[in-house]
Design an enzyme around this catalytic site. Structure first.
Site, PDB file in Angstrom:
ATOM      1  N   HIS A 119      -8.672   9.587   9.795  1.00 32.81           N
ATOM      2  CA  HIS A 119      -7.761  10.305  10.680  1.00 32.81           C
ATOM      3  C   HIS A 119      -7.542  11.729  10.199  1.00 32.81           C
ATOM      4  CE1 HIS A 119      -4.007  11.082  12.969  1.00 32.81           C
ATOM      5  NE2 HIS A 119      -4.731  10.480  13.884  1.00 32.81           N
ATOM      6  N   HIS A 124      -7.138  15.638  18.720  1.00 36.18           N
ATOM      7  CA  HIS A 124      -5.875  15.532  19.462  1.00 36.18           C
ATOM      8  C   HIS A 124      -5.792  16.619  20.530  1.00 36.18           C
ATOM      9  CE1 HIS A 124      -5.204  13.523  15.620  1.00 36.18           C
ATOM     10  NE2 HIS A 124      -4.588  12.644  16.379  1.00 36.18           N
ATOM     11  N   HIS A 165      -9.430   7.392  19.109  1.00 35.34           N
ATOM     12  CA  HIS A 165      -8.543   6.411  18.479  1.00 35.34           C
ATOM     13  C   HIS A 165      -8.960   4.988  18.813  1.00 35.34           C
ATOM     14  CE1 HIS A 165      -6.200  10.123  18.019  1.00 35.34           C
ATOM     15  NE2 HIS A 165      -5.689   9.532  16.949  1.00 35.34           N
ATOM     16  N   HIS A 221       3.632   8.662  22.356  1.00 34.06           N
ATOM     17  CA  HIS A 221       2.801   8.625  21.149  1.00 34.06           C
ATOM     18  C   HIS A 221       3.391   9.477  20.026  1.00 34.06           C
ATOM     19  CE1 HIS A 221      -0.430  10.972  18.978  1.00 34.06           C
ATOM     20  NE2 HIS A 221      -0.544   9.767  18.442  1.00 34.06           N
ATOM     21  N   HIS A 232       5.412   8.532  16.316  1.00 33.56           N
ATOM     22  CA  HIS A 232       5.024   9.119  15.022  1.00 33.56           C
ATOM     23  C   HIS A 232       6.246   9.733  14.334  1.00 33.56           C
ATOM     24  CE1 HIS A 232       0.659   9.031  14.334  1.00 33.56           C
ATOM     25  NE2 HIS A 232       0.512   9.042  15.650  1.00 33.56           N
ATOM     26  N   PHE A 253      -0.138  14.303  11.005  1.00 30.59           N
ATOM     27  CA  PHE A 253      -1.448  13.705  11.288  1.00 30.59           C
ATOM     28  C   PHE A 253      -2.301  13.482  10.040  1.00 30.59           C
ATOM     29  CE2 PHE A 253      -1.416  15.334  15.900  1.00 30.59           C
ATOM     30  CZ  PHE A 253      -0.905  14.132  16.334  1.00 30.59           C
ATOM     31  N   HIS A 268      -1.149   2.723  17.367  1.00 29.64           N
ATOM     32  CA  HIS A 268      -2.278   3.146  18.197  1.00 29.64           C
ATOM     33  C   HIS A 268      -2.881   2.002  19.001  1.00 29.64           C
ATOM     34  CE1 HIS A 268      -2.911   7.408  18.222  1.00 29.64           C
ATOM     35  NE2 HIS A 268      -2.202   7.398  17.102  1.00 29.64           N
TER      36      HIS A 268
END
Ligand code: C2O
Length: 619
Positions: free
Chosen positions: A186, A207, A216, A355, A359, A376, A389
């Site tokens: 990632h 992203h 993902h 999403h 996070h 990230f 995810h």
């Protein structure tokens, strides 16, 4: 039979492989995005109300970018070598439409902006002897593995899952299937480790574009397969965090036991064990201090609000591929950083919305950059990331089943041929194309079927509910606002005070299936800042009572999760936000001939400037 191709001859040299958490530099002071660069005039007073200049701005309209290419160019995918990267960036319409591909041979350290200095993190995959890249072939056989909802799993399942994770964590540190190596995937794909094949100067970022869902999906797919292999159960599938359903709106219990391999200490402890997530901003939440009646009521409100957020992001604002998946991202582009190259730099509704909220909700408050989930580069280090995810991926499946003629994936070859590299369960490197991952069932997995309560959460106009206040006399009120408007223009600096602006509607006539969209252009922020603001239309209430997701006036939010991808270049991020309005206009019974719409921007966190706001018929 899997076909094989040789890997690039200059495979990366593995940087001194450290899987230790890097040492963080203290954040010296609260950074302000405007200290580093002043792209606009800061002396302008806050805009309280103003009118867009209706096209007079120098804002190249890139909204239907792909449509401008000759269709054949897209299908042919002209070779990148024909054009230099520089000219690609400067002249998007001379751009060869090539798919994105990571250049393994150039993989280098990832960078995380640490305030005044740059933190380097080694995230490249280990180089294995005898490296060959295998082109992905979907699994044979028709058995479907079902990922279960994390809050519904039984003891036997949990035992299996924990054993698999334990084994993954115990693999040698340079085994690409080791947990930390998986986490680094990632980091590599979003913190600038890879450049793009054919474009050595352009970093690859997965992203804020149409690569988000495919990347993902395949990342989790191989994670699943590795877990299954480690426990000798090829049918194993990891759980998903069902945060879109009332029973799943807290961190799933199975991840909270400090002795479990599913635990991660870098989380916001104030948000566990049983605090409800706020899917709109991931920040405010109902804190269970005393479980009295008030708490129960607040809890119910939060749950409902989350369901409205889901409806907004899955139904109301996600009627087309571009709204749901996000913008096109083509070979040679710098993703969201370069408006001239990628013309609509932005993520889709779920990516930008629930999403990111989740996070933020999970990431710790104190480590300098909200590690692990709140940044990230470190997000994959938390086992909860994969459950989170899983649900994001499940949303892709659900979205395609919702009614609506345009609710299907893109069919542009430039998207379908974009590719990623992963190590599979046998430590072979596999090249996967977007076209390989469109259907999770073809990949051999699906999700446990659970209720989808937000399908019933259509918002209603708040003025019809309150029945009091200025909303009753909306026409007069809007007229009064027009009179008092300030003609100061863009950019708008949005930090602490709500801003209300009147935006003209285009004169051109709308075609039958067109979606009327509010476009916020050239939103500038520091890519390392956490930012959030909400947007509503024709909301006549006072500013201290802003619209919420349950109100039909509420049309969406913008958020940013810190994701510095290159400390040595521009830290400013320029992006756009598209907010489809058609359903809101209908719900609010706004006359199609009304010549303007009043937009309210409510800042929640951080600072941004907004270059322009307009209404268009696109998406
Ligand atoms: Cu790649 Cu949830 O982020």
């Amino acid at each position: 039979m899997a076909s094989t191709t040789n890997s690039p001859s200059t495979l990366l040299t593995l940087p001194n492989f450290s899987i230790q958490t890097s040492t963080f530099l203290p954040k010296t002071s609260q950074r302000s995005i405007f200290k580093k660069k002043k792209p606009f005039n800061f002396n302008s007073k806050r805009v309280v109300s103003c009118k867009a200049s209706n096209g007079k701005q120098n804002d190249a309209d890139h909204t239907s970018f792909l449509n401008r290419f000759d269709r054949r160019d897209i299908l042919l995918g002209l070779g990148g070598s024909l054009y230099g990267a520089t000219s690609l960036v400067r002249d998007p319409f001379a751009l060869a439409v090539v798919p994105i591909e990571p250049d393994l041979s150039s993989c280098g350290e990832s960078t995380v902006d640490a305030g005044t200095t740059c933190m380097n993190v080694p995230c490249c995959p280990p180089k294995l002897k005898d490296s060959k890249i295998i082109d992905f072939e979907p699994p044979l056989g028709c058995k479907i593995r079902y990922r279960p909802a994390a809050h519904l799993v039984d003891r036997d399942y949990l035992y299996k899952f924990e054993s698999a994770m334990e084994r993954m964590k115990a693999l040698p540190v340079d085994d690409p299937r080791n947990f930390m190596q998986q986490a680094n995937i990632h980091c590599a794909y979003c913190n600038g480790a890879y450049s793009q094949v054919g474009f050595p100067d352009q970093k690859l970022e997965v992203h804020y574009s149409w690569l988000f869902f495919p990347f993902h999906r395949m990342y989790l797919y191989f994670f699943d397969r590795i877990l299954g292999k480690l426990i000798g159960d090829p049918d194993f599938a990891m759980p998903f965090w069902n945060w879109d359903s009332p029973c799943g709106m807290t961190m799933p219990q199975i991840y909270l036991d400090p002795y479990s391999p599913l635990y991660d200490e870098n989380r916001n402890l104030e948000h566990q064990p049983d605090v409800l997530v706020n899917l709109n901003d991931g920040k405010s939440f109902v804190k269970p201090k005393k479980k009295d009646d008030f708490y129960e009521l607040a809890k119910r409100e939060q749950i409902n609000s989350n369901l409205y957020v889901m409806y907004q992001q899955m139904v109301r604002s996600a009627k087309t591929a571009s709204c749901f998946h996000g913008a096109a991202y083509l070979g040679g582009c710098v993703s969201e950083t370069d408006i001239g190259c990628t013309p609509e730099p932005r993520g889709g509704t779920i990516e930008n919305g629930a999403h990111i909220a989740v996070h933020k909700f999970v990431g710790a408050k104190n480590p300098p950059y909200n590690e692990d989930m709140g940044n990230f580069y470190s997000a994959g280090r938390d086992p909860l990331f994969y459950a989170h995810h899983g649900n994001v991926d499940r949303m892709w499946n659900i979205w395609k089943t919702l009614p609506g003629k345009k609710r299907h994936d893109f069919n542009e070859n430039v998207w379908l041929n974009s590719s990623f590299l992963f190590y599979d369960e046998n430590a072979n490197m596999v090249r996967v194309k977007v076209r390989d991952c469109l259907d999770s069932k073809t990949l051999g997995y699906d999700y446990q079927s659970v209720d989808i309560p937000w399908l019933r959460s259509k918002p209603t106009p708040r003025r019809s509910r309150s029945g009091v206040g200025r909303g009753q006399d909306r026409g007069q009120d809007v007229a009064a606002r027009r009179k008092s408007k300030n003609r100061r223009g863009f950019p708008i600096v949005l930090d602490k005070v709500a801003v209300r602006i009147e935006i003209p509607r285009p004169k051109k006539s709308k075609k039958k299936d067109d979606e009327e969209v509010l476009v916020l252009q050239n939103i500038q922020l520091d890519r390392n800042d956490s930012v959030q603001f909400d947007v509503s239309i024709n909301d006549d209430e006072d500013d201290d009572n802003p619209c919420k997701p349950e109100d039909a006036e509420f049309v969406g939010s913008f958020s940013n999760l810190p994701h510095g991808d290159n400390c040595h270049s521009e830290t400013m991020l320029s992006t756009n936000l598209y907010l489809p309005l058609s359903e809101a206009l209908e719900d609010l019974k706004i006359n199609p001939f009304e010549d303007s719409i009043v937009v309210t921007l409510v800042p929640k966190e951080g600072e941004v400037s907004i270059g322009n706001i307009k209404i268009d018929y696109v998406c």
